[in-house]
Design a protein around this motif. Structure first.
Motif, PDB file in Angstrom:
ATOM      1  N   ILE A 143      53.059  62.637  98.260  1.00  0.00           N
ATOM      2  CA  ILE A 143      53.526  61.377  97.680  1.00  0.00           C
ATOM      3  C   ILE A 143      52.562  60.935  96.582  1.00  0.00           C
ATOM      4  N   PHE A 144      53.130  60.567  95.441  1.00  0.00           N
ATOM      5  CA  PHE A 144      52.342  60.133  94.291  1.00  0.00           C
ATOM      6  C   PHE A 144      52.830  58.771  93.808  1.00  0.00           C
ATOM      7  N   SER A 145      51.934  57.999  93.221  1.00  0.00           N
ATOM      8  CA  SER A 145      52.299  56.699  92.662  1.00  0.00           C
ATOM      9  C   SER A 145      51.861  56.611  91.202  1.00  0.00           C
ATOM     10  N   THR A 146      52.767  56.189  90.332  1.00  0.00           N
ATOM     11  CA  THR A 146      52.433  56.041  88.909  1.00  0.00           C
ATOM     12  C   THR A 146      51.900  54.646  88.579  1.00  0.00           C
ATOM     13  N   ASN A 147      52.045  53.698  89.515  1.00  0.00           N
ATOM     14  CA  ASN A 147      51.741  52.290  89.230  1.00  0.00           C
ATOM     15  C   ASN A 147      52.480  51.816  87.973  1.00  0.00           C
ATOM     16  N   ASN A 148      53.656  52.396  87.774  1.00  0.00           N
ATOM     17  CA  ASN A 148      54.525  52.070  86.639  1.00  0.00           C
ATOM     18  C   ASN A 148      53.805  52.239  85.301  1.00  0.00           C
ATOM     19  N   ASN A 149      53.034  53.321  85.207  1.00  0.00           N
ATOM     20  CA  ASN A 149      52.238  53.601  84.015  1.00  0.00           C
ATOM     21  C   ASN A 149      52.560  55.019  83.527  1.00  0.00           C
ATOM     22  N   HIS A 150      52.912  55.155  82.252  1.00  0.00           N
ATOM     23  CA  HIS A 150      53.344  56.449  81.724  1.00  0.00           C
ATOM     24  C   HIS A 150      52.230  57.496  81.735  1.00  0.00           C
ATOM     25  N   GLU A 151      51.003  57.080  81.499  1.00  0.00           N
ATOM     26  CA  GLU A 151      49.906  58.052  81.516  1.00  0.00           C
ATOM     27  C   GLU A 151      49.706  58.600  82.926  1.00  0.00           C
ATOM     28  N   ASN A 152      49.812  57.717  83.916  1.00  0.00           N
ATOM     29  CA  ASN A 152      49.720  58.178  85.306  1.00  0.00           C
ATOM     30  C   ASN A 152      50.866  59.133  85.629  1.00  0.00           C
ATOM     31  N   GLU A 153      52.055  58.811  85.132  1.00  0.00           N
ATOM     32  CA  GLU A 153      53.204  59.686  85.358  1.00  0.00           C
ATOM     33  C   GLU A 153      52.943  61.077  84.767  1.00  0.00           C
TER      34      GLU A 153
ATOM     35  N   TYR B 202      62.329  51.840  78.838  1.00  0.00           N
ATOM     36  CA  TYR B 202      61.662  52.244  77.607  1.00  0.00           C
ATOM     37  C   TYR B 202      61.885  53.725  77.327  1.00  0.00           C
ATOM     38  N   SER B 203      61.707  54.114  76.073  1.00  0.00           N
ATOM     39  CA  SER B 203      61.721  55.528  75.723  1.00  0.00           C
ATOM     40  C   SER B 203      60.547  56.207  76.417  1.00  0.00           C
ATOM     41  N   ASN B 204      60.822  57.311  77.114  1.00  0.00           N
ATOM     42  CA  ASN B 204      59.776  57.927  77.929  1.00  0.00           C
ATOM     43  C   ASN B 204      59.030  59.015  77.162  1.00  0.00           C
TER      44      ASN B 204
ATOM     45  N   ILE C 209      59.179  63.161  78.576  1.00  0.00           N
ATOM     46  CA  ILE C 209      60.433  63.902  78.746  1.00  0.00           C
ATOM     47  C   ILE C 209      60.192  65.409  78.776  1.00  0.00           C
ATOM     48  N   THR C 210      59.250  65.902  77.956  1.00  0.00           N
ATOM     49  CA  THR C 210      59.027  67.355  77.899  1.00  0.00           C
ATOM     50  C   THR C 210      58.616  67.926  79.250  1.00  0.00           C
ATOM     51  N   TYR C 211      57.947  67.118  80.072  1.00  0.00           N
ATOM     52  CA  TYR C 211      57.531  67.598  81.393  1.00  0.00           C
ATOM     53  C   TYR C 211      58.750  67.810  82.295  1.00  0.00           C
ATOM     54  N   TYR C 212      59.721  66.910  82.173  1.00  0.00           N
ATOM     55  CA  TYR C 212      60.948  67.081  82.957  1.00  0.00           C
ATOM     56  C   TYR C 212      61.740  68.293  82.460  1.00  0.00           C
ATOM     57  N   LEU C 213      61.723  68.516  81.151  1.00  0.00           N
ATOM     58  CA  LEU C 213      62.384  69.706  80.611  1.00  0.00           C
ATOM     59  C   LEU C 213      61.684  70.968  81.099  1.00  0.00           C
TER      60      LEU C 213
ATOM     61  N   ILE D  12      65.616  58.275  91.718  1.00  0.00           N
ATOM     62  CA  ILE D  12      66.071  57.183  92.580  1.00  0.00           C
ATOM     63  C   ILE D  12      65.743  55.834  91.952  1.00  0.00           C
ATOM     64  N   ASN D  13      66.565  54.843  92.283  1.00  0.00           N
ATOM     65  CA  ASN D  13      66.427  53.458  91.816  1.00  0.00           C
ATOM     66  C   ASN D  13      66.754  53.280  90.339  1.00  0.00           C
ATOM     67  N   ALA D  14      66.473  54.291  89.527  1.00  0.00           N
ATOM     68  CA  ALA D  14      66.777  54.259  88.094  1.00  0.00           C
ATOM     69  C   ALA D  14      66.764  55.702  87.604  1.00  0.00           C
ATOM     70  N   TYR D  15      67.005  55.900  86.307  1.00  0.00           N
ATOM     71  CA  TYR D  15      66.938  57.256  85.767  1.00  0.00           C
ATOM     72  C   TYR D  15      66.714  57.178  84.257  1.00  0.00           C
ATOM     73  N   TYR D  16      66.198  58.289  83.710  1.00  0.00           N
ATOM     74  CA  TYR D  16      66.040  58.400  82.262  1.00  0.00           C
ATOM     75  C   TYR D  16      67.375  58.885  81.699  1.00  0.00           C
ATOM     76  N   ASP D  17      68.035  58.028  80.969  1.00  0.00           N
ATOM     77  CA  ASP D  17      69.404  58.278  80.539  1.00  0.00           C
ATOM     78  C   ASP D  17      69.525  59.547  79.703  1.00  0.00           C
ATOM     79  N   GLU D  18      68.512  59.834  78.862  1.00  0.00           N
ATOM     80  CA  GLU D  18      68.610  60.985  77.974  1.00  0.00           C
ATOM     81  C   GLU D  18      68.632  62.314  78.728  1.00  0.00           C
ATOM     82  N   LEU D  19      68.085  62.319  79.958  1.00  0.00           N
ATOM     83  CA  LEU D  19      68.063  63.554  80.752  1.00  0.00           C
ATOM     84  C   LEU D  19      69.351  63.769  81.553  1.00  0.00           C
ATOM     85  N   GLU D  20      70.111  62.703  81.746  1.00  0.00           N
ATOM     86  CA  GLU D  20      71.335  62.757  82.554  1.00  0.00           C
ATOM     87  C   GLU D  20      71.091  63.472  83.889  1.00  0.00           C
TER      88      GLU D  20
END
Length: 370
Positions: free
Chosen positions: A117-127, A151-153, A156-160, A172-180
């Motif tokens: 289990i990991f937590s980003t603390n809602n921070n993009h650098e942590n993600e 926000y624009s993430n 994204i390249t990491y998910y790709l 869960i709870n939300a999603y990055y729309d551009e990744l569908e």
């Protein structure tokens, strides 16, 4: 302290993980790496040699060093016999997240998966750091709660790269729309609509709405709030809309509500809150000002968390599936992993949207018109 050798190794590895180096692409030469990091040829060779041994790079005599195609390594060689799933949330220790995690973890453990289990603390650098770790350790699958999903993430390249490595992930709870992606979410717009409509049906017209706007849940709940006013022909006062982001959540909402209460005296009769956590903060402020709930102001939360039932005044709130969502997420990722491992696309994975319901308690009542 990071050694020069580790610095070079980590930097090259990061470029592979974030997609800067693509499979079979030639990486920088030893001389270029020496210049970039200010290190000796020996240090560069040690770092590159390690990455070759670990399968991140390969050498071709007379041609140079190239980025390995790790998707082939993942699918054919396997990195570990231990089945493992990563769960990434914005927060770990508070609010509804433990319930979601417990639901998922219990189901995954039953199937023999080790859960990290990991937590980003809602921070993009942590993600980004977490995604690098996940990609390095070759997890079988990933359940992700997106970070600042409105926000624009930048990651994204990491998910790709997860997709390239055939590592299934769901959101869960939300999603990055551009990744569908496959996603498991609430109908947050309807949730916000139910919150506002409940107060409007009780005769409230002066309603303050407070929403967190760096995630899509907050944006959609605000949209539902506005829609409920329009459909019921209740004028919307723009000054009654409070918005805030993650960094402001502990200060701005309470400060803004206090200003509204001072400026509008007793005209405000209703409060719609982004979540129950915020509702509790507002109730503390109202108590300090000797404003009674629900006699003076009615208040509605969202998520029907434990906070809703343990507060001094039981909170009317929109129900969130919590543990049920976690179990469904676990079942979905298990199905995707099994389908991938069998090389047969037999699992029909679909996104799921939960319908919200309002749990009415004692924090709301009909408005007393004089």
């Amino acid at each position: 302290m990071t050694t020069k050798y580790n610095m070079v190794k980590r930097a090259v590895k990061s470029k592979i993980i974030d997609g800067t180096y693509t499979p079979n692409q030639k990486i920088s030469s030893e001389s270029e790496l020496m210049k970039e990091f200010g290190v000796s040829r020996h240090t560069v060779r040690l770092a590159i040699g390690d990455l070759v041994l670990e399968g991140w790079l390969y050498r071709e005599q007379g041609s140079g060093t190239f980025c390995a195609d790790r998707s082939k390594m993942t699918n054919n060689q396997g990195v570990s016999s231990q089945k493992s799933i990563a769960i990434v949330t914005t927060y770990l220790s508070d609010y509804i997240f433990p319930s979601i995690i417990r639901g998922a973890e219990s189901r995954l453990s039953d199937e023999g998966y080790q859960v990290s289990i990991f937590s980003t603390n809602n921070n993009h650098e942590n993600e980004r750091n977490i995604l690098e770790k996940i990609l390095s350790q070759q997890f079988d699958g990933v359940i992700v709660e997106p970070t600042k999903s409105a926000y624009s993430n930048p990651n994204i390249t990491y998910y790709l790269n997860l997709e390239h490595l055939s590592i299934p992930y769901i959101m869960i709870n939300a999603y990055y729309d551009e990744l569908e992606p496959i996603s498991i979410v609430m109908d947050d717009e309807k949730g916000g609509f139910l919150q506002a409509e409940h107060l409007i049906k009780l005769g409230h017209k002066e309603i303050v709405g407070c929403f967190k706007t760096d995630d899509t849940q907050g944006i959609k709940r605000m949209k539902g709030f506005l829609k409920a006013h329009r459909q019921n022909n209740v004028p919307i006062n723009p000054s009654y809309i409070i918005t805030y982001n993650t960094e402001e959540k502990d200060t701005k909402p309470v400060e803004e509500l206090e200003k509204i209460l001072i400026e509008n005296n007793k005209s405000i009769t209703g409060l719609v809150c982004y979540n129950d956590e915020l509702a509790m903060k507002f109730m503390d402020l109202l108590r300090m000002k000797n404003i009674k709930v629900p006699d003076d102001i009615s208040i509605v939360g969202h998520d029907d968390s434990l906070l809703a039932d343990i507060s001094e005044v039981k909170l009317t709130s929109v129900m969130h599936p919590k543990s049920e969502m976690g179990v469904f997420a676990a079942d979905t990722i298990i199905g995707l992993v099994k389908s991938r491992n069998s090389n047969v696309d037999t699992f029909n994975a679909n996104s799921k949207i939960y319908e919200p319901e309002l749990m009415v308690r004692s924090s709301t009542k009909k408005v007393n018109h004089l």
